[in-house]
Structures are given as structure tokens and as C-alpha cells.
Design a protein around this motif. Structure first.
Motif, mmCIF file in Angstrom:
data_model
loop_
_atom_site.group_PDB
_atom_site.id
_atom_site.type_symbol
_atom_site.label_atom_id
_atom_site.label_comp_id
_atom_site.label_asym_id
_atom_site.label_seq_id
_atom_site.Cartn_x
_atom_site.Cartn_y
_atom_site.Cartn_z
ATOM 1 N N ASN B 215 -6.424 55.087 13.739
ATOM 2 C CA ASN B 215 -7.285 54.481 14.742
ATOM 3 C C ASN B 215 -7.789 53.109 14.310
ATOM 4 O O ASN B 215 -8.730 52.571 14.899
ATOM 5 N N GLY B 216 -7.182 52.579 13.258
ATOM 6 C CA GLY B 216 -7.566 51.241 12.815
ATOM 7 C C GLY B 216 -8.864 51.194 12.035
ATOM 8 O O GLY B 216 -9.479 50.130 11.907
ATOM 9 N N VAL B 217 -9.287 52.330 11.539
ATOM 10 C CA VAL B 217 -10.564 52.401 10.818
ATOM 11 C C VAL B 217 -10.291 52.733 9.352
ATOM 12 O O VAL B 217 -9.605 53.719 9.061
ATOM 13 N N PRO B 218 -10.820 51.927 8.435
ATOM 14 C CA PRO B 218 -10.544 52.190 7.019
ATOM 15 C C PRO B 218 -11.243 53.452 6.527
ATOM 16 O O PRO B 218 -12.242 53.887 7.101
ATOM 17 N N GLY B 219 -10.690 54.004 5.444
ATOM 18 C CA GLY B 219 -11.270 55.207 4.866
ATOM 19 C C GLY B 219 -11.338 55.104 3.364
ATOM 20 O O GLY B 219 -10.575 54.358 2.748
ATOM 21 N N VAL B 220 -12.252 55.846 2.784
ATOM 22 C CA VAL B 220 -12.368 55.898 1.332
ATOM 23 C C VAL B 220 -12.734 57.316 0.945
ATOM 24 O O VAL B 220 -13.469 57.994 1.671
ATOM 25 N N GLN B 221 -12.171 57.754 -0.170
ATOM 26 C CA GLN B 221 -12.484 59.095 -0.663
ATOM 27 C C GLN B 221 -13.340 58.970 -1.904
ATOM 28 O O GLN B 221 -13.172 58.025 -2.703
#
Lengths: 325, 359
Positions: B215-221
């Protein structure tokens, strides 16, 4: 005073609400540049900007959910569901959150949301575009459900819905969008909520109906009058809560009741009205209550539409049935 | 074929399971008071959890969703948020809620089946607990839309579990937030289990952080048992959101050390060995060790904290058990600002037949 169609009456009310209250926001699919598939929001994005008249992603559940979030911050959200058959994904948000947010937070958070959607068939639309699903909404505590029957009533009821601090489901009779014009004074005056309207007074039979069927019912009343049968015609207008008092008063006078609705019969609102009359006015009745409703079939594709949607003839016959022995 | 887009998911860990620093520490990690405050809240949550479970087991509370194991994630998110932000929780993120001013009495009142528990005295604009899974995420997007429209420098935070990411609403909410660069952070608490379904059966995705990428949204774990990492990642995501750069999906990898709720028995489906191993990574001990290494904490502070927590909890239980009884009008009072006249008749019937139903 402008002569407008029902959909133009809705457009006038939306423009008035947007101009009067900076917290009013419109959201929905194709409501912006395109002005809505029925043109209900035509010109409003150009006038009020892309944030106050927002095209949303194509997801009805999201429209319901984002409306809840926006409303919790005090925005007055008017959301459009493009066709009633696309309501289902939004029901989770309407039933589980919108309808009960005030109750479950003891009034701390509220949902001043209006969900607008076309209602009913009669425009030769593809499948899923012609549904009459008012009972899905009327069954939920915490919601009001409205259905106007004329341009002026659409204007006044929509303003009332937008100004009400609680969620209101606003069903717009698709068949009436452009059926007829009426003088509508754009004076910002809202109509009262929770009230049915006696459109025509009569002595022999009470006909209760709403939405597009109001017009067919009035025509039936005309035909019956030609046969010296005097009908009292009630536009229910508020589908939840139901204004039972107005119906009971009428039935007390006529002794006969015909309920007319395009939606399917099984567990329809006609049953609720008939049951209430049975509970509270059984001994006023001179004949059994008759329901004239859609069939308990799937809303057919439009080739069969004219056979599904009830006719003036069916209403006339039903009224006569109450007058036989 | 050429590559036209590439994506990467970062992983943040600042404390190992022994409480040793293993990365560049953010300033708050060297602030003794800040660390003590967070650790104290974690201990309060753990002890409160134990008390609530005991109350349920002894018939003094309804079904309760425990938070044991999630304390670092919950407290760190609370510490990273500002008071004026808005939280859309699921139903076990007490550490965030208490940090924001929800009281222990309110939490108990909710789980006693009493709506008054959601009338938070503290964060008045925060959402109540959300039971229909995933449906809270569009609320956060909507709240963030309101912030954006009003140009308020505020953020919304939505929680969701690993199972919840399978719901369409989650993706719809992220998609909207991305399209409008809304000030919202979606926190996926990956605790390994959605009641009885493990992550491996929930999704083929390597991480939940990457659920935003489509969805074009960055992620971080991040390590969800590492309070430094969660707070750092959340502060970064909130700063990004507040400055108009849009939403982030933050995945906190933790473990549900309890049953799903008190109505659940995880031993039916979860290997004991997995649970035992997870206890070795739990968040409280490593935080305490980190603080002891820095001279922020010692045994006497620990004893004083625990005594204080017990007193707070006992006071809350007392308040909960002695709250005024609700009469049947409670069912009708808050349905509408302007109730339809017809409800009046039903309200009278309810008064007449209150507490007579079978159960």
C-alpha cells in the motif's frame, strides 16, 4: 424558488450544510470531480475543496470506518455508499461501531454521521444496484433510518440528518432521483425527525408506504377515489424509529390498513407495523391488515424488474380486499 | 526483466535478552527517571494482570484478556505518544492505556461487563477497546484524517495483532493513510498466536512490517520485548507522521505468555517448550538488568515499587467492587442524544423486569 429534482434537492442540502458548518465533510466514491454517479455532489468539490468533499479509495468498509474516526473528532461526516447493494462491507462499521459508540462510551465519543445511499430499483441498473435493505439498518439500536419521497422532503430531511448528533442512514429512492421536479426553497430549514407524514386524508383505508412507492400509492389512491374509495396515505418517512402513533390514529379512523413496501416481505418493516397495529389497535380494525411487498426472491436482474416492483394495480386490489365482507 | 521497485524491512533491537545494550542508545535510555517510569509501568501491568486473572478465576470478574509478555511494547508505545495523540487499541494494551491515563478501575469495570469502564476519565478522545478484530484500524485513519484537515500536529495510533492483519479493514486503513499521508502509526503486535492459530498459518509474509509495502507505506520490525527498541521505533514513526511524511507500520515481535483470554486454554494447542523458551526472552527482567547495570535500579527500589503497585491495584479493585450499581436505565441512557419517544415504553418495561432474566 427553484424547481428541482430530488437529487438536486439533495445537492442543495449538502451545499447548504457545507457552507453553514465548517465541520461538515463529504466522503465517498467518485463524489469529487465526478460529482457522484447520480450527480448528488455535483460541483461541491469545486466549491468546497478536495478535503471537504473527498473521493475515498474504493472500499465501503473503509468509508464506514473512517467516518467513525472522523466523527469521533467532531467532524460531521456525510458518506455516500454508491449503491445499496454495496452496503454490506460497511455494515460491520455501522452496526458494531457507528450505532453504538455513544452507548459504549457513555456519551464520551459520538458518531454524527449520515450514510447516504440509493434505495430501490426501477432504473434498469445492473445487479446489486437496486436493493431495498432498510431492515438491515432499522434493526440496529442507535441508528435513525430516513427515506424521503420528494425533492422538498429530501432537502429538509437531509439537513435534519446532518444536524442530528447521532448516526442517520439516509435512503434515497433511486427511481425518484429525476422523476419529478418540485419547488424547493433553499432556506436551510430542516424537517422534523421521527415523524410520519399524512400526505392525503381519507376515510376508508389507510395506506402506509415510503420512498419511491409513495408515488405509486398516491396514484392508487387516485384510482380508488374514482371508485368512491377514500384513502388516507401516510409517508412513513422515518423507517426507524417508526411513528406508530400517526399510523394508529389513522387506523382508528379508517379501520383498514394496507402497508406497501418495495422490500421483500419476510421480516420486513411491514411486519413491524402490522404487529404494532395488532397489539394496540386490533379492535379498531374492520378487516385484516394487508401487506403489498416485494417478493421473497432475489431482486431480479432488470429485465424482470417491472414484474418485481409492485404496481399500482396491486395496491388498488389490496385496498379493495380490505373492503370486501 | 529489470527491477523497477525494491523494498527492505529494517529490524531494530537495542537490548538483548540479558539486558545488554546492542546498538546506539537513544537519549531516553540514559535518563534514569524516564527508564524508571517505564519499568515501573511494566511491573504494574504484570502485577495487575495477575490480579485480574485471579479475580476472574474466583468469580469476581468476567472474561479477561491478559497482557503478560507484551509489557515492553505496550509501555513503550505509551511513552512515545503525546497526550494529545489518539489511541485506537485492541483489547489488551493496558500498558499504553494506563500510561495515557486510563485507570485500573476502568479496565476492571470494562471486563466486568459494564460500559462505564470505557468512559475514560483520562484520555477523553481515545477509542474504547475494540473486539471486532481489525475494525479499529480505519478509525485511526479517520482520526488522522481529522487531524490533517484541521492542521493539528497530532497523531493516531492503531494497534492490531498478527491475526488482525488478515482482515481487509487493516489493509483498507493503511491504503487510505498512505494515499493521504495521514499522521497515523499502525502497530502490529506479533505475539505469535491468534488465539490458536500460529503465525505460520496466518500468512506467508516474512514479516508483518511488510504488510504496508503493498500500500506504499513503509514498515519496520523491532524486538517487541525490548522497550528501548520499541520506543525508539515508535518515536521515529510518530515524528515522521507528525511532520507530514505519512504513516508507518511498526511490527513489534513479542510473545503471548498467557492464554488468549481467561476463557482460553493455550495448552490445548501450544507446545510447552515454545512457551518455556519465550519466558527466557520476556521483557521485564531484561529491562531491570539494563537499569541495574546503569545504576538506575536496585533491590530496594524493586521492593518499594512492588509494594506501591500492590497498593495501587488493591485500591483499584476496591473502587471497582464498590462502584455504584447500574439500574436498567443504563441500557437506554446513551443510545441517542435525542431518544425516540417509543423507547420510553421499553425503558419502563425494563425497570419492571430488571434482573429477572435467566442466566
Amino acid at each position: 424558488m427553484p424547481r428541482v429534482t430530488l437529487v438536486e434537492g439533495i445537492n442543495l442540502a449538502l451545499a447548504r450544510a457545507l457552507a453553514d458548518d465548517p465541520d461538515v465533510v463529504l466522503i465517498g466514491e467518485d463524489i469529487g470531480v465526478n460529482g457522484g454517479v447520480f450527480r448528488a455532489t455535483a460541483g461541491l468539490q469545486q466549491r468546497f475543496g478536495a478535503l471537504r468533499v473527498q473521493d475515498t479509495p474504493l472500499a465501503e468498509g473503509l468509508i464506514g470506518g473512517m467516518a467513525v474516526g472522523m466523527a469521533s473528532q467532531g467532524l460531521k461526516v456525510v458518506a455516500e455508499i454508491q449503491f445499496m447493494g454495496f452496503l454490506y462491507p460497511a455494515l460491520d462499521q455501522i452496526a458494531n461501531h457507528m450505532a453504538r459508540m455513544r452507548n459504549r462510551t457513555r456519551g464520551r465519543l459520538t458518531c454524527p454521521v449520515v450514510m447516504r445511499m440509493p434505495h430501490g430499483g426501477g432504473i434498469h441498473a445492473p445487479e446489486h444496484h437496486s436493493e431495498s435493505l432498510e431492515v438491515l439498518l432499522a434493526h440496529h439500536a442507535g441508528l435513525r433510518v430516513l427515506c424521503p419521497s420528494s425533492p422538498a422532503r429530501a432537502y429538509g430531511l437531509l439537513l435534519a440528518a446532518i444536524r442530528d448528533p447521532d448516526p442517520v442512514m439516509f435512503l434515497e429512492p433511486t427511481r425518484l432521483y429525476r422523476l419529478a421536479k418540485q419547488d424547493v426553497l433553499d432556506d436551510g430549514r430542516a424537517l422534523p425527525l421521527d415523524e410520519a407524514v399524512v400526505l392525503r386524508e381519507g376515510d376508508d383505508v389507510t395506506l402506509v408506504t415510503w420512498g419511491a412507492m409513495v408515488h405509486d400509492t398516491l396514484r392508487a389512491a387516485d384510482e380508488l377515489m374514482n371508485e368512491k374509495i377514500s384513502c388516507e396515505v401516510i409517508d412513513l418517512s422515518s423507517l426507524s424509529p417508526i411513528d406508530h402513533d400517526t399510523i394508529l390514529e389513522s387506523v382508528g379512523h379508517t379501520g383498514r390498513l394496507v402497508i406497501v413496501h418495495e422490500a421483500a416481505r419476510n421480516a420486513g418493516l411491514g411486519a413491524e407495523i402490522a404487529a404494532t397495529v395488532a397489539e394496540k389497535a386490533l379492535y379498531d380494525l374492520l378487516a385484516p391488515v394487508v401487506r403489498v411487498t416485494g417478493y421473497d426472491t432475489v431482486m431480479p436482474y432488470f429485465a424482470m424488474e417491472r414484474s418485481y416492483i409492485l404496481s399500482v394495480a396491486r395496491i388498488v386490489d389490496a385496498a379493495k380486499q380490505t373492503l370486501q365482507g | 526483466m529489470k527491477t523497477i521497485a525494491q523494498f527492505a524491512i529494517g529490524y531494530e533491537q537495542l537490548l538483548d535478552a540479558e539486558g545488554r545494550a546492542c546498538g546506539d542508545l537513544p537519549p531516553f535510555a540514559n535518563d534514569a527517571d524516564a527508564m524508571r517510569r517505564m519499568y515501573s509501568m511494566m511491573v504494574l501491568c504484570r502485577l495487575f494482570d495477575t490480579k485480574a486473572i485471579n479475580l476472574q478465576r474466583t468469580g469476581r470478574l468476567g472474561t479477561y484478556a491478559p497482557c503478560t509478555g507484551h509489557e515492553a511494547t505496550h509501555v513503550a508505545v505509551g511513552a512515545a505518544m503525546r497526550p494529545e495523540d489518539v489511541l485506537c487499541p485492541v483489547y489488551r494494551e493496558y500498558g499504553t492505556q494506563i500510561w495515557r491515563g486510563v485507570t485500573l478501575t476502568e479496565i476492571l469495570t470494562y471486563w466486568a461487563g459494564d460500559e462505564r469502564g470505557t468512559d475514560f476519565a483520562g484520555p477523553r478522545e481515545d477509542f474504547p477497546w475494540c473486539v471486532p478484530i481489525g475494525s479499529q484500524t480505519p478509525h485511526a485513519a479517520g482520526v488522522a484524517m481529522a487531524f490533517k484537515m484541521r492542521r493539528q500536529p497530532r497523531c493516531a495510533v492503531a494497534y492490531i495483532g498478527d491475526g488482525g492483519t488478515s482482515q481487509g479493514a487493516f489493509h483498507e486503513a493503511i491504503n487510505l493513510a498512505g494515499a493521504h499521508r495521514l499522521p497515523v502509526v499502525f502497530v502490529v503486535v506479533n505475539n505469535g498466536w491468534a488465539i490458536s492459530v500460529p503465525v505460520a498459518q496466518q500468512t506467508a509474509a516474512q514479516t508483518f512490517a511488510q504488510k504496508g509495502l503493498g500500500n506504499g507505506v513503509p514498515g519496520v520490525q523491532c524486538d517487541g520485548n525490548d522497550i528501548l527498541a520499541v520506543r525508539k521505533v515508535m518515536e521515529d514513526a510518530l515524528e515522521r507522521a507528525r511532520s507530514g511524511e505519512g504513516p508507518t507500520v511498526v511490527e513489534a515481535v513479542t510473545y503471548r505468555l498467557s492464554d488468549h483470554t481467561t476463557a482460553d486454554d493455550a495448552s490445548r494447542y501450544r507446545p510447552q517448550g515454545e512457551l518455556d523458551a519465550a519466558w527466557q526472552r520476556e521483557p521485564l527482567l531484561r529491562t531491570r538488568r539494563f537499569m541495574e547495570q546503569r545504576g538506575f535500579w536496585d533491590e530496594s527500589r524493586e521492593a518499594a515499587l512492588r509494594a506501591d503497585c500492590v497498593a495501587q491495584i488493591e485500591a483499584a479493585v476496591h473502587g471497582y467492587q464498590n462502584r455504584p450499581a447500574a439500574d436498567t436505565d443504563h441500557m437506554f441512557d446513551h443510545l441517542f442524544a435525542h431518544p425516540p419517544a417509543a423507547l420510553g415504553e421499553q425503558m419502563l418495561t425494563a425497570r419492571q423486569y430488571g434482573k429477572t432474566g435467566s442466566h
